[in-house]
Structures are given as C-alpha cells and as structure tokens.
Design a protein around this motif. Structure first.
Motif, PDB file in Angstrom:
ATOM      1  N   VAL A 143      36.950  33.781 -40.891  1.00  0.00           N
ATOM      2  CA  VAL A 143      38.307  33.632 -41.408  1.00  0.00           C
ATOM      3  C   VAL A 143      39.025  32.498 -40.674  1.00  0.00           C
ATOM      4  O   VAL A 143      38.806  32.263 -39.489  1.00  0.00           O
ATOM      5  N   ALA A 144      39.853  31.758 -41.401  1.00  0.00           N
ATOM      6  CA  ALA A 144      40.678  30.674 -40.854  1.00  0.00           C
ATOM      7  C   ALA A 144      41.993  30.657 -41.621  1.00  0.00           C
ATOM      8  O   ALA A 144      42.051  31.108 -42.762  1.00  0.00           O
ATOM      9  N   GLY A 145      43.041  30.141 -41.005  1.00  0.00           N
ATOM     10  CA  GLY A 145      44.325  30.064 -41.697  1.00  0.00           C
ATOM     11  C   GLY A 145      45.459  29.829 -40.732  1.00  0.00           C
ATOM     12  O   GLY A 145      45.262  29.326 -39.624  1.00  0.00           O
ATOM     13  N   SER A 146      46.658  30.236 -41.153  1.00  0.00           N
ATOM     14  CA  SER A 146      47.837  30.043 -40.318  1.00  0.00           C
ATOM     15  C   SER A 146      48.924  31.026 -40.734  1.00  0.00           C
ATOM     16  O   SER A 146      48.893  31.576 -41.834  1.00  0.00           O
ATOM     17  N   TYR A 147      49.888  31.240 -39.839  1.00  0.00           N
ATOM     18  CA  TYR A 147      51.046  32.074 -40.145  1.00  0.00           C
ATOM     19  C   TYR A 147      52.218  31.670 -39.265  1.00  0.00           C
ATOM     20  O   TYR A 147      52.048  31.028 -38.234  1.00  0.00           O
ATOM     21  N   THR A 148      53.410  32.036 -39.700  1.00  0.00           N
ATOM     22  CA  THR A 148      54.636  31.811 -38.936  1.00  0.00           C
ATOM     23  C   THR A 148      55.414  33.119 -38.900  1.00  0.00           C
ATOM     24  O   THR A 148      55.191  34.009 -39.733  1.00  0.00           O
ATOM     25  N   PHE A 149      56.326  33.215 -37.953  1.00  0.00           N
ATOM     26  CA  PHE A 149      57.178  34.400 -37.858  1.00  0.00           C
ATOM     27  C   PHE A 149      58.425  34.044 -37.067  1.00  0.00           C
ATOM     28  O   PHE A 149      58.465  33.038 -36.350  1.00  0.00           O
ATOM     29  N   THR A 150      59.445  34.885 -37.195  1.00  0.00           N
ATOM     30  CA  THR A 150      60.703  34.725 -36.477  1.00  0.00           C
ATOM     31  C   THR A 150      60.960  35.987 -35.668  1.00  0.00           C
ATOM     32  O   THR A 150      60.814  37.104 -36.200  1.00  0.00           O
ATOM     33  N   TRP A 151      61.354  35.815 -34.405  1.00  0.00           N
ATOM     34  CA  TRP A 151      61.695  36.971 -33.582  1.00  0.00           C
ATOM     35  C   TRP A 151      63.062  37.492 -34.016  1.00  0.00           C
ATOM     36  O   TRP A 151      64.062  36.799 -33.888  1.00  0.00           O
ATOM     37  N   GLN A 152      63.100  38.705 -34.569  1.00  0.00           N
ATOM     38  CA  GLN A 152      64.372  39.305 -34.979  1.00  0.00           C
ATOM     39  C   GLN A 152      65.159  39.741 -33.748  1.00  0.00           C
ATOM     40  O   GLN A 152      66.361  39.528 -33.653  1.00  0.00           O
ATOM     41  N   TYR A 153      64.480  40.396 -32.823  1.00  0.00           N
ATOM     42  CA  TYR A 153      65.112  40.734 -31.555  1.00  0.00           C
ATOM     43  C   TYR A 153      64.073  40.747 -30.442  1.00  0.00           C
ATOM     44  O   TYR A 153      62.886  40.960 -30.678  1.00  0.00           O
ATOM     45  N   VAL A 154      64.533  40.472 -29.235  1.00  0.00           N
ATOM     46  CA  VAL A 154      63.736  40.558 -28.015  1.00  0.00           C
ATOM     47  C   VAL A 154      64.662  41.196 -26.987  1.00  0.00           C
ATOM     48  O   VAL A 154      65.632  40.574 -26.551  1.00  0.00           O
TER      49      VAL A 154
END
Length: 168
Positions: free
Chosen positions: A132-143
């Motif tokens: 498997v190969a690919g990519s993803y993004t995300f945003t931290w809602q809270y830390v």
C-alpha cells in the motif's frame, strides 16, 4: 438480564467488525478515505537557545475510518515525533487493525497544536495492506496538556487516498 445485554452487545460488535471488508485494498486503483483520530500520550520538552523548545511526543489511540473502501473501520494508532520551535515537525505512525495487519506512514508538518494541519505519506504495510502507498492530511482539533507531560489530542478532517501497488 445484564448478561443478556452483554451478549447482545458483543454480538453487535462482532457483526460490525465482520461487516468491514475482508479482502485487501484493490490493486492499482486509488481509493479515498476519511476518519477521525483520538489519542493520548506524552510530550517531553527541552529548552532551546532561542527561547523556544524542542519536543518529542509519543501518542497512542484510535483511528475510526468514517468513509472509504478497502480499509478496516478501526485501527489502533501509535505515533512518535519530534518538533522544534521553528515550526518543523517530523514523525512516524503505524496503524494496526483488529487482525494485526499494519499501515506505516511518515508525517511532516507544524508542531502538534490545536488548529495545526499535518500531512503524511503512507510508506507500506503488512498482511492485507502489503504494497500500500498513498497520503493523508489531518487537522488537530484539540491538544490538551496535562500533568507531567501527558497529552490528550483529537485530529479531525483526516482524509487521504491510497492504493495497493502491483508486485514488482
């Protein structure tokens, strides 16, 4: 009666887990996915000459796939990373499904803070995710920082695409 409710709950969980796709991702075709991540862990910091900090972070938690085909619906996630006050961050993550198959990724982005966006490259996998190969993004809602470096975090807007490359 409580025992009956427990048995019914376990049957529901088993049917949900079984309803996820049992075959691996299709070969060659790009597949989109999205999900959410919730994790806890530890952040250790070291002061730097510019007044900022360098930090290591180790998080473990759960990733729930909310849309997309070819992936199990839930993963245990382990991630480790390094960031510095100049805004550079790098890390590695492994997603493990309920059958022990894994997806590996390399992350880059800004420090782990609420509202910050990160990107990752899927670098391989094991079992049903081999190739498997690919990519993803995300945003931290809270830390949320806690006592003695403990951190609780949630990532939203996690989306990406992947494909299983053909054997060479």
């Amino acid at each position: 009666m409580p025992r009956l409710a427990l048995i019914a709950g376990l049957a529901l969980v088993a049917s949900f887990a079984g309803s996820a796709q049992t075959g691996g991702p299709p070969q060659g075709d790009w597949q989109s996915f999205s999900g959410t991540l919730t994790a806890t862990g530890r952040r250790d910091t070291l002061p730097q000459e510019d007044g900022g900090v360098a930090a290591t972070m180790r998080l473990t938690g759960s990733l729930v796939i909310t849309a997309g085909a070819g992936l199990r619906r839930g993963f245990r996630v382990e991630a480790i990373g390094f960031e510095e006050s100049q805004g550079n961050g790098i890390g590695r993550a492994v997603w493990t499904d309920d059958e022990g198959d894994r997806i590996y990724s390399r992350m880059v982005g800004s420090p782990v803070e609420a509202g910050r966006r990160s990107a990752a490259t899927i670098t391989g996998g094991t079992g049903r995710y081999a190739g498997v190969a690919g990519s993803y993004t995300f945003t931290w809602q809270y830390v949320l920082p806690g006592e003695q470096g403990v951190v609780q975090a949630r990532a939203v807007s996690l989306s990406g695409r992947y494909r299983r490359e053909s054997p060479r």
